[in-house]
Design an enzyme around this catalytic site. Structure first.
Site, PDB file in Angstrom:
ATOM      1  N   ASP A  28      47.402 -41.341 -53.548  1.00  0.00           N
ATOM      2  CA  ASP A  28      47.673 -41.247 -52.111  1.00  0.00           C
ATOM      3  C   ASP A  28      48.462 -39.973 -51.822  1.00  0.00           C
ATOM      4  O   ASP A  28      49.372 -39.595 -52.577  1.00  0.00           O
ATOM      5  CB  ASP A  28      48.462 -42.479 -51.652  1.00  0.00           C
ATOM      6  CG  ASP A  28      48.473 -42.642 -50.153  1.00  0.00           C
ATOM      7  OD1 ASP A  28      47.819 -43.583 -49.652  1.00  0.00           O
ATOM      8  OD2 ASP A  28      49.141 -41.834 -49.473  1.00  0.00           O
ATOM      9  N   HIS A  98      39.766 -48.998 -48.202  1.00  0.00           N
ATOM     10  CA  HIS A  98      40.539 -48.523 -49.343  1.00  0.00           C
ATOM     11  C   HIS A  98      41.527 -49.613 -49.766  1.00  0.00           C
ATOM     12  O   HIS A  98      42.179 -50.236 -48.936  1.00  0.00           O
ATOM     13  CB  HIS A  98      41.281 -47.216 -49.040  1.00  0.00           C
ATOM     14  CG  HIS A  98      41.966 -47.181 -47.710  1.00  0.00           C
ATOM     15  ND1 HIS A  98      41.289 -47.011 -46.523  1.00  0.00           N
ATOM     16  CD2 HIS A  98      43.278 -47.280 -47.374  1.00  0.00           C
ATOM     17  CE1 HIS A  98      42.146 -47.015 -45.517  1.00  0.00           C
ATOM     18  NE2 HIS A  98      43.365 -47.178 -46.005  1.00  0.00           N
TER      19      HIS A  98
HETATM   20  P1  DGP Z   1      45.953 -46.922 -44.353  1.00  0.00           P
HETATM   21  O1  DGP Z   1      47.185 -46.866 -43.543  1.00  0.00           O
HETATM   22  O2  DGP Z   1      45.814 -48.259 -45.089  1.00  0.00           O
HETATM   23  O3  DGP Z   1      44.708 -46.566 -43.573  1.00  0.00           O
HETATM   24  O4  DGP Z   1      46.138 -45.859 -45.524  1.00  0.00           O
HETATM   25  C1  DGP Z   1      45.569 -44.608 -45.531  1.00  0.00           C
HETATM   26  C2  DGP Z   1      46.199 -43.858 -46.655  1.00  0.00           C
HETATM   27  O5  DGP Z   1      45.430 -42.697 -46.905  1.00  0.00           O
HETATM   28  C3  DGP Z   1      47.616 -43.372 -46.403  1.00  0.00           C
HETATM   29  O6  DGP Z   1      48.498 -44.024 -47.321  1.00  0.00           O
HETATM   30  C4  DGP Z   1      47.588 -41.888 -46.643  1.00  0.00           C
HETATM   31  C5  DGP Z   1      46.280 -41.662 -47.345  1.00  0.00           C
HETATM   32  N1  DGP Z   1      45.615 -40.426 -47.014  1.00  0.00           N
HETATM   33  C6  DGP Z   1      45.261 -40.001 -45.788  1.00  0.00           C
HETATM   34  N2  DGP Z   1      44.650 -38.814 -45.848  1.00  0.00           N
HETATM   35  C7  DGP Z   1      44.607 -38.479 -47.173  1.00  0.00           C
HETATM   36  C8  DGP Z   1      44.084 -37.362 -47.883  1.00  0.00           C
HETATM   37  O7  DGP Z   1      43.528 -36.413 -47.327  1.00  0.00           O
HETATM   38  N3  DGP Z   1      44.228 -37.381 -49.232  1.00  0.00           N
HETATM   39  C9  DGP Z   1      44.834 -38.416 -49.890  1.00  0.00           C
HETATM   40  N4  DGP Z   1      44.925 -38.316 -51.217  1.00  0.00           N
HETATM   41  N5  DGP Z   1      45.326 -39.481 -49.253  1.00  0.00           N
HETATM   42  C10 DGP Z   1      45.219 -39.515 -47.909  1.00  0.00           C
END
Ligand code: DGP
Length: 112
Positions: A28, A98
């Site tokens: 994340d 996810h």
């Molecule tokens: P949620 O709130 O359950 O929709 O979690 C989305 C998660 O995705 C959040 O913890 C941050 C992560 N995230 C968002 N954009 C990116 C990205 O571009 N790369 C990565 N590695 N994580 C991301």
């Protein structure tokens, strides 16, 4: 196309820790614990609430894969949390299913 589909397509970088024909797992970008990994299906399913009975094997695969990654990350004995946020009240921010794998520190309950 969501940001996670772009990660699957290698259009934007991510620290990928696992991949197979059905799913991808990567760290994340905003970790909430020492281990914070997202396990996502390659199929663009928006959220668990939109899954159908035919998705049952895929959903099971995501969970089993998360437990295997937990073992690799050496948090299986200390414990970890698997979280799926579904919809606005849950804080879902990316409309591509996810599973959060979170561990490496004690966590409170209930979540805020
Ligand atoms: P949620 O709130 O359950 O929709 O979690 C989305 C998660 O995705 C959040 O913890 C941050 C992560 N995230 C968002 N954009 C990116 C990205 O571009 N790369 C990565 N590695 N994580 C991301």
């Amino acid at each position: 196309m969501t940001i996670f589909q772009r990660i699957i397509a290698r259009e934007i970088p991510a620290t990928i820790v696992y991949e197979d024909d059905q799913c991808l797992a990567f760290r994340d970008i905003n970790p909430q614990a020492p281990v914070h990994i997202l396990v996502i299906p390659k199929k663009p399913l928006a959220r668990v609430g939109e899954s159908e009975p035919t998705d049952t094997p895929l959903l099971g695969h995501l969970l089993v894969t998360a437990t295997e990654i937990a073992r690799r990350e050496k948090i299986d004995r200390s414990g970890y949390r698997l979280v799926i946020n579904n919809g606005p009240d849950a804080g879902e921010s990316v409309p591509h299913l996810h599973v959060h794998l979170i561990g490496g520190r004690p966590m409170g309950w209930p979540p805020g």
